[in-house]
Write an enzyme that holds these catalytic residues in place. Structure first.
Site, PDB file in Angstrom:
ATOM      1  N   ASP A 152       0.866  -1.176   0.000  1.00 47.26           N
ATOM      2  CA  ASP A 152       0.000   0.000   0.000  1.00 47.26           C
ATOM      3  C   ASP A 152       0.903   1.226   0.000  1.00 47.26           C
ATOM      4  O   ASP A 152       2.005   1.206   0.547  1.00 47.26           O
ATOM      5  CB  ASP A 152      -0.893  -0.027   1.247  1.00 47.26           C
ATOM      6  CG  ASP A 152      -1.893   1.107   1.268  1.00 47.26           C
ATOM      7  OD1 ASP A 152      -2.046   1.774   0.229  1.00 47.26           O
ATOM      8  OD2 ASP A 152      -2.511   1.329   2.316  1.00 47.26           O
ATOM      9  N   ASP A 326      -8.156  -7.566  -0.101  1.00 48.62           N
ATOM     10  CA  ASP A 326      -7.311  -7.629   1.095  1.00 48.62           C
ATOM     11  C   ASP A 326      -8.088  -7.090   2.273  1.00 48.62           C
ATOM     12  O   ASP A 326      -8.999  -6.270   2.106  1.00 48.62           O
ATOM     13  CB  ASP A 326      -6.027  -6.813   0.921  1.00 48.62           C
ATOM     14  CG  ASP A 326      -6.262  -5.326   1.204  1.00 48.62           C
ATOM     15  OD1 ASP A 326      -5.916  -4.882   2.323  1.00 48.62           O
ATOM     16  OD2 ASP A 326      -6.812  -4.626   0.338  1.00 48.62           O
ATOM     17  N   CYS A 364     -13.061 -28.910   7.563  1.00 49.88           N
ATOM     18  CA  CYS A 364     -11.867 -28.105   7.274  1.00 49.88           C
ATOM     19  C   CYS A 364     -10.617 -28.972   7.325  1.00 49.88           C
ATOM     20  O   CYS A 364     -10.461 -29.813   8.221  1.00 49.88           O
ATOM     21  CB  CYS A 364     -11.753 -26.962   8.281  1.00 49.88           C
ATOM     22  SG  CYS A 364     -10.305 -25.902   8.035  1.00 49.88           S
ATOM     23  N   CYS A 366      -7.444 -27.733   7.549  1.00 44.95           N
ATOM     24  CA  CYS A 366      -6.274 -27.020   8.076  1.00 44.95           C
ATOM     25  C   CYS A 366      -5.709 -27.744   9.293  1.00 44.95           C
ATOM     26  O   CYS A 366      -6.395 -28.548   9.941  1.00 44.95           O
ATOM     27  CB  CYS A 366      -6.621 -25.575   8.414  1.00 44.95           C
ATOM     28  SG  CYS A 366      -7.412 -25.312  10.012  1.00 44.95           S
ATOM     29  N   CYS A 369      -7.765 -27.526  12.656  1.00 45.07           N
ATOM     30  CA  CYS A 369      -8.930 -28.395  12.767  1.00 45.07           C
ATOM     31  C   CYS A 369      -8.541 -29.872  12.863  1.00 45.07           C
ATOM     32  O   CYS A 369      -9.296 -30.676  13.403  1.00 45.07           O
ATOM     33  CB  CYS A 369      -9.873 -28.162  11.588  1.00 45.07           C
ATOM     34  SG  CYS A 369     -10.705 -26.550  11.661  1.00 45.07           S
ATOM     35  N   HIS A 394      -6.249 -20.749  10.986  1.00 45.18           N
ATOM     36  CA  HIS A 394      -7.528 -21.302  10.516  1.00 45.18           C
ATOM     37  C   HIS A 394      -8.299 -20.285   9.673  1.00 45.18           C
ATOM     38  O   HIS A 394      -8.839 -20.632   8.606  1.00 45.18           O
ATOM     39  CB  HIS A 394      -8.401 -21.735  11.700  1.00 45.18           C
ATOM     40  CG  HIS A 394      -9.816 -22.013  11.296  1.00 45.18           C
ATOM     41  ND1 HIS A 394     -10.209 -23.200  10.717  1.00 45.18           N
ATOM     42  CD2 HIS A 394     -10.937 -21.221  11.345  1.00 45.18           C
ATOM     43  CE1 HIS A 394     -11.504 -23.134  10.426  1.00 45.18           C
ATOM     44  NE2 HIS A 394     -11.965 -21.952  10.804  1.00 45.18           N
TER      45      HIS A 394
END
Length: 447
Positions: A152, A326, A364, A366, A369, A394
């Protein structure tokens, strides 16, 4: 007695009077009173003749390539090839303001398949500073992150740090919230810092006003954004390895948005961002501005909607033709103990999870999890550093998975079915916000 009149004194008096008259004429251009009217100045030029210096020639590969691989309505799936990574869009980009996504290592960002991570020019310009970036060879090496980055420009701090900022034609004078020191952030300095950082995508410094601002100040900011963009182009030292994205401003005024897009498109940037939203405006106004911009911006260039990260916003704005998003939301809400799931969110600090030995989401994949229960996360959420780290992992995984599903459904020509399924899970009581239904209807998705 004869009096001799000094012609030079007369000219000086006339010039002073003209200057005073001009000052009076333009005195309300900085006003935020809706009843005041902006008066155009000689400097308010939309098309200046300046062009973005796209690298060309035999054997030269542009530092950005954008290939659309699937479409449904306005929604697009594409390959975005940058110097450090080939990304798949639509995509969500985690925010690492000061060279770190809070709670995650650079390797974890790779494990999560993040294509682009954000850094902030204002903060990185203060600490560690461009001298460190130049010495180490850029932010990629500094934080050991091999994939693409976007920085940015520092313009958003005109809103977030408004009480510490003074905006002039030269640039923005900030008082550092860290040590009280002063920085005058000009388009030239912003480009210089971003060249030192080495981001694949650099955002142009724009004059940013809050989306709820009204009056002549909005038009003043839009025209200044067009003037500053030419200074950004001239100050850019590495067009062969870094890209500038221009930012469309104009508040909630469709006329100003059109003027800004006309000027920016004439300069032929490799990509465009939609700025100045998600600042408190109504969602009904929000989606209409997004729809206006994606309808006019070039079909063959990536479109980036700045500061947007709620799941419903990602789905709706992908339908409206946005490619990049974003937001700090998934990592920030994680630090407060909230997990993102298909049905919305879970406040894991709640006592209802004290004896819940199931994962956040049984579907999930990930590592959180797979290895931790809600009962364990209840103990650490919002209290221990590990709680924020695990929930951030997560939540970013959730965002990446959502974007992957959006992308694949566009390619498979099942996007409307995906949208309907997503909304049914998020709003099982048929209480989806009307603005979202209206926006989807505009692109022929009827819920």
């Amino acid at each position: 007695m004869t009096t001799t009149i000094d012609d030079e004194n007369i000219k000086s008096t006339i010039n002073n009077n003209n200057n005073n008259n001009n000052q009076d004429k333009y005195s309300k251009n900085n006003s935020t009173d809706i009843n005041d009217v902006y008066v155009k100045t000689e400097e308010d030029v939309v098309i200046s003749g300046v062009k973005y210096p796209t690298p060309s020639g035999e054997g030269v590969i542009a530092p950005l390539q954008f290939e659309i691989v699937g479409k449904w309505g306005k929604a697009r799936a594409a390959k975005l090839t940058l110097p450090h990574h080939q990304c798949s869009t639509p995509m969500f980009m985690p925010v690492g303001t000061q060279g770190t996504v809070k709670g995650l290592t650079s390797q974890q960002l790779v494990d999560l398949n993040c294509g682009v991570v954000l850094g902030n020019t204002y903060h990185l310009g203060h600490r560690p500073g461009p001298e460190v970036m130049d010495s180490v060879g850029g932010l990629h090496k500094f934080m050991n992150y091999p994939r693409a980055m976007l920085t940015d420009s520092g313009g958003f701090q005109m809103v977030s740090l408004l009480q510490l900022a003074e905006i002039t034609e030269q640039g923005v004078q900030f008082q550092s919230p860290h040590d009280g020191s002063t920085m005058v952030l000009t388009p030239e300095l912003s480009m210089g810092i971003q060249n030192s950082i080495g981001a694949d995508i650099m955002m142009a410094l724009d004059d940013v006003v809050s989306s709820t601002t009204v009056g002549p100040r909005v038009e003043q900011a839009m025209y200044r954004t067009l003037r500053w963009i030419d200074r950004c182009i001239k100050a850019h030292k590495k067009p062969e390895t870094q890209n500038i994205f221009a930012i469309v401003q104009g508040g909630l005024d469709s006329r100003l948005r059109d003027i800004c897009m006309e000027g920016l498109m004439a300069r032929e940037f490799p990509g465009y961002a939609i700025g100045g939203l998600s600042g408190g405006e109504s969602k009904d106004m929000f989606w209409r501005v997004v729809h206006q911009c994606t309808s006019k911006l070039p079909e063959n260039k990536p479109r980036y909607l700045m500061g947007v990260g709620y799941a419903l916003d990602l789905v709706v704005c992908s339908a409206l033709g946005v490619d990049m998003f974003d937001c700090v939301f998934p990592s920030r809400t994680a630090r407060f103990g909230t997990a993102l799931v298909a049905s919305g969110s879970l406040n894991l600090k709640s006592s209802e999870y004290a004896f819940d030995f199931t994962p956040i989401d049984s579907e999930c994949t990930c590592m959180v999890c797979k290895n931790y229960t809600k009962a364990y996360l209840h103990i650490v959420a919002g209290k221990e550093a590990i709680g924020g780290q695990l929930l951030t992992f997560h939540n970013i995984h959730y965002q990446m998975s959502l974007m992957s599903q959006i992308r694949q459904s566009i390619i498979d020509q099942t996007f409307p079915n995906f949208v309907k399924s997503f909304i049914n899970k998020q709003y099982p009581n048929n209480d989806c916000p009307q603005w979202a239904l209206d926006a989807l209807k505009e692109v022929n998705i009827i819920i």
